[in-house]
Write a protein that holds these residues in place. Structure first.
Motif, mmCIF file in Angstrom:
data_model
loop_
_atom_site.group_PDB
_atom_site.id
_atom_site.type_symbol
_atom_site.label_atom_id
_atom_site.label_comp_id
_atom_site.label_asym_id
_atom_site.label_seq_id
_atom_site.Cartn_x
_atom_site.Cartn_y
_atom_site.Cartn_z
ATOM 1 N N CYS A 79 0.870 -1.166 0.000
ATOM 2 C CA CYS A 79 0.000 0.000 0.000
ATOM 3 C C CYS A 79 0.916 1.228 0.000
ATOM 4 O O CYS A 79 2.117 1.118 0.228
ATOM 5 C CB CYS A 79 -0.957 0.004 1.188
ATOM 6 N N THR A 80 0.345 2.381 -0.285
ATOM 7 C CA THR A 80 1.152 3.576 -0.504
ATOM 8 C C THR A 80 1.094 4.518 0.694
ATOM 9 O O THR A 80 0.009 4.951 1.077
ATOM 10 C CB THR A 80 0.663 4.317 -1.760
ATOM 11 N N LEU A 81 2.243 4.839 1.265
ATOM 12 C CA LEU A 81 2.340 5.726 2.416
ATOM 13 C C LEU A 81 3.519 6.672 2.247
ATOM 14 O O LEU A 81 4.482 6.364 1.559
ATOM 15 C CB LEU A 81 2.536 4.929 3.708
ATOM 16 N N ASP A 82 3.434 7.808 2.916
ATOM 17 C CA ASP A 82 4.568 8.730 2.994
ATOM 18 C C ASP A 82 5.289 8.511 4.323
ATOM 19 O O ASP A 82 4.643 8.495 5.385
ATOM 20 C CB ASP A 82 4.096 10.189 2.927
ATOM 21 N N PRO A 83 6.614 8.345 4.322
ATOM 22 C CA PRO A 83 7.343 8.127 5.573
ATOM 23 C C PRO A 83 7.345 9.363 6.451
ATOM 24 O O PRO A 83 7.377 10.495 5.966
ATOM 25 C CB PRO A 83 8.755 7.778 5.106
ATOM 26 N N GLY A 84 7.296 9.138 7.760
ATOM 27 C CA GLY A 84 7.347 10.221 8.739
ATOM 28 C C GLY A 84 8.538 10.072 9.659
ATOM 29 O O GLY A 84 9.475 9.319 9.366
ATOM 30 N N PRO A 85 8.500 10.733 10.804
ATOM 31 C CA PRO A 85 9.651 10.719 11.714
ATOM 32 C C PRO A 85 9.791 9.415 12.481
ATOM 33 O O PRO A 85 8.873 8.601 12.541
ATOM 34 C CB PRO A 85 9.330 11.870 12.679
#
Length: 302
Positions: A32-38
């Motif tokens: 699935c598509t996610l944006d990486p965070g801290p």
């Protein structure tokens, strides 16, 4: 790599004893598509779906709805499924480093981050929501603009239901029959799975309605807003073929004439004889650059 989108990988391995029963059966790749965070450290577990990080930020585990005492109208702190989930979550994440990842809506109305969370431990990563769902410690759900990984989340939940793990061994979380509107109305404001046969599909300018009885004024109905239909044209096309089909609808029970569930995403409508496959997300890909064609996110389709 601040500000850059990059590949986030989550390996699925059994690190925590309460999750071990499900770990062996949820091991195939999915995406699935996610944006990486801290990456931060968890300093406190507020409840079964809320964490506090070392920078003071509060994170809500989007996609995994934990049991609450109000599910059973029990006294606060005296509902075993709730206390068991908090205990398992604390054992798994407290004082651990976690990686956050996002898709769509990032913050709720209370200022909490809506994130998928990956626990970092000895060079490995565990998808926290997947573990909670696979162990029967939570139910899969989403919020408008926050249905990323719905297919994977429901796959983990389905395996826990099949094995009757955790909360799925408790009658409070049974699937409700659509032809008992009085019972459904008593569950107003609660998150439920409702199963029944669709009698008719009605369309208006503003929405499409899945009617589970000939009397929509008193009986159970599911509503899909035109904005949801416009965003999911294939789902929209499939709805007219649902008449006389048995489905399961999940969501919060509202009162609009009779009991109603508002559908914000296709994953809220399931075919009971087509449970989602038991894949776990081993790889979560970054979203495409601005203007590029987005990658498809696998969602449950009828």
């Amino acid at each position: 790599m601040t500000g850059q989108r990059r590949r986030v990988t989550s390996g699925v391995v059994g690190l925590l004893a309460p999750f071990a029963a499900a770990a062996e059966t949820v091991n195939a790749p999915s995406q699935c598509t996610l944006d990486p965070g801290p990456i931060r450290t968890v300093t406190r577990v507020v409840d079964g779906e809320t964490l506090v990080l070392d920078d003071g930020k509060v994170v809500r585990l989007i996609g995994a709805l934990s049991p609450r005492a109000r599910d059973a109208d029990a006294a606060a702190g005296a509902w075993p499924p709730e206390t068991e989930t908090i205990r398992a979550l604390s054992d798994f994440v407290l004082a651990k480093r976690v990686k956050l990842a996002f898709s769509g809506r990032k913050v709720d109305r209370y200022g909490r981050s809506l994130a998928q969370v990956f626990v970092l431990d000895h060079g490995r990563e565990e998808w926290l929501q997947g573990r909670l769902l696979a162990g029967g410690f939570a139910r899969a759900y989403g919020l408008p603009e926050s249905f990323a990984c719905a297919h994977e989340l429901m796959a983990h939940e389905a395996e826990a239901r099949r094995q009757r793990l955790g909360l799925w061994s408790n009658g409070i979380y049974r699937t409700r029959p659509a032809d008992h509107p009085g019972e459904l109305m008593r569950e107003r404001g609660k998150y439920e799975r409702v199963m029944g046969t669709i009698v008719s599909v009605g369309r208006t300018k503003g929405a499409t309605y899945l009617n589970f009885s000939s009397d929509w004024r008193t009986d159970f109905t599911a509503r899909i807003d035109k904005k949801v239909l416009a965003a999911n044209p294939e789902f929209d096309k499939s709805l007219d073929g649902l008449a006389n089909k048995t489905v399961i609808v999940r969501g919060w029970i509202e009162r609009r004439n009779g009991p109603l569930i508002d559908i914000a995403d296709p994953s809220q409508v399931e075919a009971p004889d087509e449970a989602p496959p038991t894949e776990a997300p081993k790889e979560v890909r970054p979203a495409p650059p601005e203007g590029a064609e987005p990658s498809a996110v696998n969602l449950k389709s009828l």
